[in-house]
Enzyme design. Structure first.
Site, mmCIF file in Angstrom:
data_model
loop_
_atom_site.group_PDB
_atom_site.id
_atom_site.type_symbol
_atom_site.label_atom_id
_atom_site.label_comp_id
_atom_site.label_asym_id
_atom_site.label_seq_id
_atom_site.Cartn_x
_atom_site.Cartn_y
_atom_site.Cartn_z
ATOM 1 N N GLU A 1 -41.088 56.047 130.862
ATOM 2 C CA GLU A 1 -41.997 55.116 131.561
ATOM 3 C C GLU A 1 -41.464 54.645 132.916
ATOM 4 O O GLU A 1 -41.389 53.449 133.177
ATOM 5 C CB GLU A 1 -42.307 53.921 130.652
ATOM 6 C CG GLU A 1 -42.944 54.349 129.347
ATOM 7 C CD GLU A 1 -43.153 53.211 128.361
ATOM 8 O OE1 GLU A 1 -42.928 52.050 128.709
ATOM 9 O OE2 GLU A 1 -43.546 53.508 127.211
ATOM 10 N N ASN B 1 -40.768 61.048 129.465
ATOM 11 C CA ASN B 1 -41.815 60.588 128.545
ATOM 12 C C ASN B 1 -42.582 59.420 129.172
ATOM 13 O O ASN B 1 -41.975 58.521 129.750
ATOM 14 C CB ASN B 1 -41.121 60.115 127.247
ATOM 15 C CG ASN B 1 -42.068 59.806 126.110
ATOM 16 O OD1 ASN B 1 -42.941 60.616 125.786
ATOM 17 N ND2 ASN B 1 -41.912 58.634 125.506
ATOM 18 N N HIS C 1 -51.293 57.073 123.483
ATOM 19 C CA HIS C 1 -51.783 55.865 122.802
ATOM 20 C C HIS C 1 -53.232 55.667 123.254
ATOM 21 O O HIS C 1 -53.476 55.321 124.410
ATOM 22 C CB HIS C 1 -50.955 54.645 123.205
ATOM 23 C CG HIS C 1 -49.530 54.697 122.739
ATOM 24 N ND1 HIS C 1 -49.195 54.636 121.405
ATOM 25 C CD2 HIS C 1 -48.363 54.805 123.409
ATOM 26 C CE1 HIS C 1 -47.871 54.697 121.280
ATOM 27 N NE2 HIS C 1 -47.346 54.814 122.482
ATOM 28 N N GLU D 1 -46.156 60.016 120.937
ATOM 29 C CA GLU D 1 -46.355 58.703 120.292
ATOM 30 C C GLU D 1 -47.817 58.522 119.915
ATOM 31 O O GLU D 1 -48.399 57.442 120.073
ATOM 32 C CB GLU D 1 -45.913 57.571 121.243
ATOM 33 C CG GLU D 1 -44.476 57.697 121.695
ATOM 34 C CD GLU D 1 -44.010 56.555 122.604
ATOM 35 O OE1 GLU D 1 -44.692 55.524 122.705
ATOM 36 O OE2 GLU D 1 -42.943 56.723 123.218
ATOM 37 N N ASP E 1 -51.258 57.666 118.697
ATOM 38 C CA ASP E 1 -52.055 56.819 117.813
ATOM 39 C C ASP E 1 -53.399 56.577 118.480
ATOM 40 O O ASP E 1 -53.497 56.563 119.703
ATOM 41 C CB ASP E 1 -51.346 55.526 117.378
ATOM 42 C CG ASP E 1 -50.857 54.648 118.505
ATOM 43 O OD1 ASP E 1 -51.229 54.872 119.668
ATOM 44 O OD2 ASP E 1 -50.085 53.705 118.211
HETATM 45 O O1 G2I Z 1 -45.259 49.937 122.808
HETATM 46 C C1 G2I Z 1 -45.473 51.138 122.140
HETATM 47 C C2 G2I Z 1 -44.493 52.206 122.549
HETATM 48 C C3 G2I Z 1 -44.730 52.584 124.011
HETATM 49 N N1 G2I Z 1 -43.853 53.669 124.392
HETATM 50 C C4 G2I Z 1 -42.448 53.475 124.155
HETATM 51 C C5 G2I Z 1 -42.190 53.055 122.713
HETATM 52 O O2 G2I Z 1 -40.831 52.799 122.519
HETATM 53 C C6 G2I Z 1 -43.014 51.846 122.346
HETATM 54 O O3 G2I Z 1 -42.693 51.495 120.995
HETATM 55 C C7 G2I Z 1 -42.757 50.134 120.667
HETATM 56 C C8 G2I Z 1 -42.437 49.965 119.200
HETATM 57 O O4 G2I Z 1 -43.401 50.625 118.456
HETATM 58 C C9 G2I Z 1 -42.428 48.482 118.845
HETATM 59 O O5 G2I Z 1 -41.935 48.313 117.522
HETATM 60 O O6 G2I Z 1 -41.854 49.428 121.463
HETATM 61 C C10 G2I Z 1 -41.958 48.037 121.239
HETATM 62 C C11 G2I Z 1 -41.078 47.289 122.229
HETATM 63 O O7 G2I Z 1 -41.409 47.587 123.529
HETATM 64 C C12 G2I Z 1 -41.557 47.711 119.811
HETATM 65 O O8 G2I Z 1 -41.740 46.338 119.565
HETATM 66 C C13 G2I Z 1 -40.577 45.623 119.272
HETATM 67 C C14 G2I Z 1 -40.922 44.152 119.339
HETATM 68 O O9 G2I Z 1 -41.363 43.857 120.673
HETATM 69 C C15 G2I Z 1 -39.722 43.332 119.032
HETATM 70 O O10 G2I Z 1 -40.064 41.974 119.017
HETATM 71 C C16 G2I Z 1 -39.137 43.773 117.694
HETATM 72 O O11 G2I Z 1 -37.930 43.091 117.455
HETATM 73 O O12 G2I Z 1 -40.084 45.940 117.994
HETATM 74 C C17 G2I Z 1 -38.882 45.274 117.717
HETATM 75 C C18 G2I Z 1 -38.323 45.802 116.388
HETATM 76 O O13 G2I Z 1 -39.241 45.592 115.337
#
Ligand code: G2I
Length: 460
Positions: free
Chosen positions: A168, A211, A247, A276, A278
């Protein structure tokens, strides 16, 4: 301009003729091709993808591996994993020089035990970046970035199929500019190239990917990424693949030129991966979108695999949009059946997708351009490109925005919905593998100049 008078006078007659053609065309298009199914269709996403020379993966969170149904679904259906958060900078090096791999190791050892591929996500990203990184001066930051890439990749050397080296790095919108981050702001544009060169020196066997999201169709952001990848390939910067996060929801639908966009990147000499995936929604609409994404990947020979961003809706990062293939009770959704059918597999109970011809990889893309505009109307053209198999037919929905009206069409068999805003254009004949054709139409603007929405092309 000289066309103005003749075209206007011709419209009413043409309109009547196209309506008649539409009815006969719709009847002719109703006979969908059904090809013989494979002797033994694969009955899981992973095995069906393998039969097509691809992997089918999911994001995994280490905290759920102990849940019986979660692990059982993961192990039964998927043959690749991406740690959802566990390999990110804040998880692996929250304080400088102290590396913690426990949670990521859990996922990697689970995957290894089951023979699954692992995608490493991610080494250099502006988000989930511990505060100390942003506080460094330029040369210190360069050292910290190199050290982070080196330590994390060393730890997993030989165990990672592909790394998202940089994630990103481009802004949304029409600027095509780089996104502000400590790396961009202090190290300048060259940080991405530097990261890839460092990564290559640590684990030359891993595929090294860039990515991003909102790069899934042809647009200003994907054009900027495309220019970077082209430049890297020309100058020998070691990049092997581009990840398309994919997404999707109603604000950001599957683009009509999704496959064409994957293909243009593949044509630069890199692999492409759906990283990714969904798609928010439910029922048959969600299923159709999922099926189209899978078909697009299968139609691009360098699309090496697909990863959905989670196993079950209940743990999705946007669970209220129910964007995944399994519901909160690990039940298979219609989207699951559509994906399996698109991969040429079938559920033990018999997954059905009448549109897919039992393992056929027939596919097509649709790309819209406005070709001419007058004071009261404009002409649109949609170019259809067949994938790697010949088509006996295709169809593409085109939605105009009320009070716009389509007044004329050419080179296709149109049919309309009751409201008159959605025109489904069907082919008048077949299309050879890789070949293109186009149809056109005139839209009376009636004061609204928004471009029509061109949906995904359906191949038969
Ligand atoms: O936002 C969706 C994805 C976009 N592309 C990059 C990916 O890495 C990203 O994944 C998401 C995860 O699916 C989430 O799970 O990235 C988020 C963070 O930018 C993740 O969220 C984080 C929460 O913000 C935190 O509060 C939490 O502690 O997940 C953490 C672990 O559960």
């Amino acid at each position: 301009m000289t066309e103005h008078v003749p075209r206007r006078t011709a419209e009413p007659r043409r309109l009547r003729r196209t309506v008649v053609l539409a009815l006969t065309g719709a009847l002719a298009a109703a006979g969908l091709a059904v090809s013989a199914g494979a002797a033994q269709a694969a009955d899981s996403l992973g095995s069906a993808a393998t039969a097509k020379g691809r992997y089918f993966g999911t994001a995994v969170a280490s905290g759920h591996l102990g849940e019986t149904d979660y692990a059982a679904t993961l192990d039964r259906e998927f043959n690749a994993v991406t740690p959802e958060n566990e390999m990110k900078w804040d998880a692996t090096e929250s304080s400088r020089g102290n590396f913690t791999f426990g949670a990521a190791d859990q996922i990697v050892s689970h995957a290894k035990a089951k023979g699954m591929k692992v995608r490493g996500h991610t080494l250099v990203w502006y988000s989930q970046l511990p505060g100390w990184v942003g506080g460094l001066g330029a040369s210190d930051l360069q050292n910290a970035m190199d050290n982070h890439i080196t330590q994390v990749m060393q730890h997993y050397k030989g165990q990672i199929y592909a790394w998202d080296v940089v994630n990103e790095a481009f802004q949304d919108g029409g600027s095509g500019a780089r996104r502000s981050s400590p790396f961009q702001d202090k190290l300048g544009d060259g940080y991405i190239e530097h990261a890839f060169r460092t990564a290559h020196s640590v684990d030359p066997a891993a595929k090294l990917c860039y990515n991003d999201y909102n790069t899934d169709g042809v647009n200003a952001k994907s054009n900027a990424v495309y220019a970077m990848v082209k430049d890297f390939k020309q100058r020998g910067v070691p990049i092997d693949c581009v990840g398309f996060q994919s997404h999707f929801n109603s604000q950001s639908p599957v683009p009509g030129d999704y496959q064409a966009n994957l293909q243009r990147f593949a044509d630069l000499g890199v692999d492409v991966q759906i990283t990714e995936l969904d798609i928010e929604g439910s029922g048959s609409a969600q299923a159709t979108n999922y099926g189209n994404v899978v078909k697009a990947c299968l139609a691009v020979s360098r699309c090496t695999g697909m990863t959905v961003w989670g196993v079950t809706d209940k743990y999705s990062w946007r669970s209220s949009g129910t964007p995944l293939l399994f519901d909160g009770n690990y039940g298979k959704k219609p989207a699951y059946d559509a994906v399996l059918a698109a991969l040429g597999g079938s559920s033990s109970g018999g997954g059905t997708d009448p549109g897919d011809g039992g393992g056929s990889t027939k596919s097509c893309t649709a790309t819209y351009t406005e070709t001419q505009r007058w004071g009261d109307r404009f002409n649109g053209q949609v170019t259809i490109r067949a994938g790697s198999s010949a088509l006996s037919g295709w169809k593409v929905p085109v939605t105009v925005h009320s009070p716009q009206k389509v007044s004329t069409t050419w080179s296709g068999n149109p049919s309309w919905d009751a409201g008159g805003n959605v025109m489904t254009m069907a082919s008048t004949g077949g299309l050879a593998a890789g070949a293109t054709t186009s149809f056109g139409f005139t839209v009376m603007a009636n004061g609204t100049w928004t471009a029509p929405a061109v949906g995904a092309c359906t191949a038969s």
